[in-house]
Design an enzyme around this catalytic site. Structure first.
Site, PDB file in Angstrom:
ATOM      1  N   CYS A  95       0.863  -1.180   0.000  1.00 27.13           N
ATOM      2  CA  CYS A  95       0.000   0.000   0.000  1.00 27.13           C
ATOM      3  C   CYS A  95       0.900   1.232   0.000  1.00 27.13           C
ATOM      4  CB  CYS A  95      -0.861  -0.035   1.267  1.00 27.13           C
ATOM      5  SG  CYS A  95      -2.073   1.273   1.347  1.00 27.13           S
ATOM      6  N   GLU A 153       1.706  -4.690  -5.145  1.00 30.72           N
ATOM      7  CA  GLU A 153       0.511  -5.523  -5.074  1.00 30.72           C
ATOM      8  C   GLU A 153      -0.569  -4.957  -5.989  1.00 30.72           C
ATOM      9  OE1 GLU A 153      -2.746  -6.231  -1.673  1.00 30.72           O
ATOM     10  OE2 GLU A 153      -0.701  -6.695  -1.063  1.00 30.72           O
TER      11      GLU A 153
END
Length: 418
Positions: free
Chosen positions: A278, A312
């Site tokens: 993140c 990700e």
């Protein structure tokens, strides 16, 4: 804008509020009417009027807002029953058809139910995603005060209920504790002895410092950070399960302390070789190169680990722009410096960027061809220089490896706690 109590185009008789799900045109900040969907409604301060929480068809959810009914063109109202149906109408309003479930939602569901992936489970995961969207559809906190900044928020964040109904939250800029009142923050400042994130400083260059914070060792701080981040990230689902992650907090330092400008998180053990889970640059510091610095930092850690990495997926819209910009700059500089034949694997080894990300970036620049079952880099010095002129306008932000003081744990270690 039209003031409360003034007539809006074709106001409904009898003050009957618009139904949730209705599509309507609303006066926006550019003084033009834009199509939007009514997400929620509530009685306004002026008796007999209503406020509506709207999502604009053309814009990202971060621009969703409460509007007074005098900004709405009621003559344009179209109920959800008259349109293509609730599901289709929602897609029309800007929800991507290919929106993917985040890894944390999947993992949480699979851990709870001990499931193997089947068509039925995909359906249940989609339902979980829908429920998540329903809960988070209306922004609950409008402003946060952090240090010397008042920041307008973008999205819902699951702060505890007693705080979630506050229009404005006050945060300690060092420990990120959240409070409802300014005077509570003032008292807290007298007691809080933190002047930087509670971890190891692993990088310093001028006034820029990066701290590594362990989600297990500093659980409350990391949870506070995730709650703050969710105010600016649409599809972040990790708030309280922080122990499997390391957090890298980028700060600008002065005589008062080290002030957070952004961060990224990273799984301690990623089976998919993700080097970043993140990423967020806080709004007051966006468009200043910090995003690229955070990305550059994640790849410097990968180089130290002797691995290739990738963020990700799925990336947010702003995340994809930042990564694509970073990959483009790095790859063009490599191609300019190395005149001989270079394979994609060679570039991956030099940059720690995964081959898939290299291929997609070169494809976006039209610098790669697929020939006889192989990807071939097809480029001339002139083309490289033309592309580099474009990237030069965005500025160059890069981490200096010599200023990074960090050693990865041996690959055989079961945990990555320092």
């Amino acid at each position: 804008f039209i003031q409360p109590g003034m007539e809006s185009p074709d106001s409904p008789e009898g003050n009957n509020p618009l139904e949730i799900g209705t599509t309507v045109k609303c006066l926006w900040r550019d003084d033009e009417y834009h199509k939007c969907e009514i997400i929620e409604r509530r009685p306004a301060a002026v008796e007999g009027t209503w406020e509506y929480y709207v999502h604009y068809a053309e814009f990202n959810r971060r621009l969703d807002e409460w509007v007074i009914d005098s900004r709405i063109d009621f003559s344009s109202a179209e109920s959800k029953d008259k349109s293509k149906g609730k599901e289709d109408a929602h897609e029309d309003i800007g929800v991507p058809e290919n929106r993917k479930l985040t890894r944390n939602l999947k993992r949480k569901y699979e851990e709870i139910n001990h499931v193997q992936k089947t068509g039925e489970e995909d359906s249940k995961l989609a339902q979980l995603e829908k429920e998540h969207e329903e809960i988070t559809k209306v922004k609950n906190i409008n402003i946060v005060e952090l240090g010397r900044y008042e920041i307008d928020t973008w999205y819902f964040s699951p702060y505890p209920e007693e705080f979630a109904k506050c229009d404005k939250l006050y945060l300690c800029e060092f420990c990120l504790k959240y409070m409802k009142k300014k005077k509570t923050l003032s008292r807290h400042k007298l007691k809080c002895d933190l002047r930087h994130p509670p971890g190891n400083e692993i990088y310093r260059s001028g006034t820029l410092s990066v701290f590594e914070v362990d989600g297990k060792k500093n659980k409350i701080y990391c949870q506070n950070l995730c709650l703050l981040a969710k105010l600016f990230l649409d599809h972040k689902t990790l708030y309280y399960d922080v122990e499997p992650f390391l957090f890298y907090i980028m700060t600008e330092c002065d005589a008062r302390g080290c002030h957070i400008v952004g961060y990224f998180s990273k799984e301690k053990n990623s089976p998919d070789d993700y080097n970043l889970a993140c990423i967020l640059t806080l709004p007051p510091f966006q468009r200043k190169g910090y995003g690229k610095l955070l990305i550059s930092f994640s790849y410097e850690l990968s180089k130290k680990e002797g691995k290739v990495g990738s963020p990700e997926k799925p990336l947010s819209d702003l995340g994809l722009l930042s990564f694509r910009s970073y990959w483009t700059q790095v790859l063009l500089e490599i191609l300019r410096k190395h005149k001989g034949n270079l394979s994609i694997k060679d570039i991956s080894a030099m940059t720690a960027i995964k081959t898939e990300d290299i291929i997609s970036t070169l494809q976006s620049l039209n610098l790669i061809k697929y020939w006889k079952g192989q990807h071939i880099i097809s480029v001339t010095p002139k083309v490289i220089e033309e592309h580099l002129k474009q990237t030069a306008k965005q500025g160059t932000s890069r981490i200096e490896p010599k200023n990074l003081h960090w050693t990865p744990l041996p690959s055989g270690s079961k945990t990555k706690y320092r």
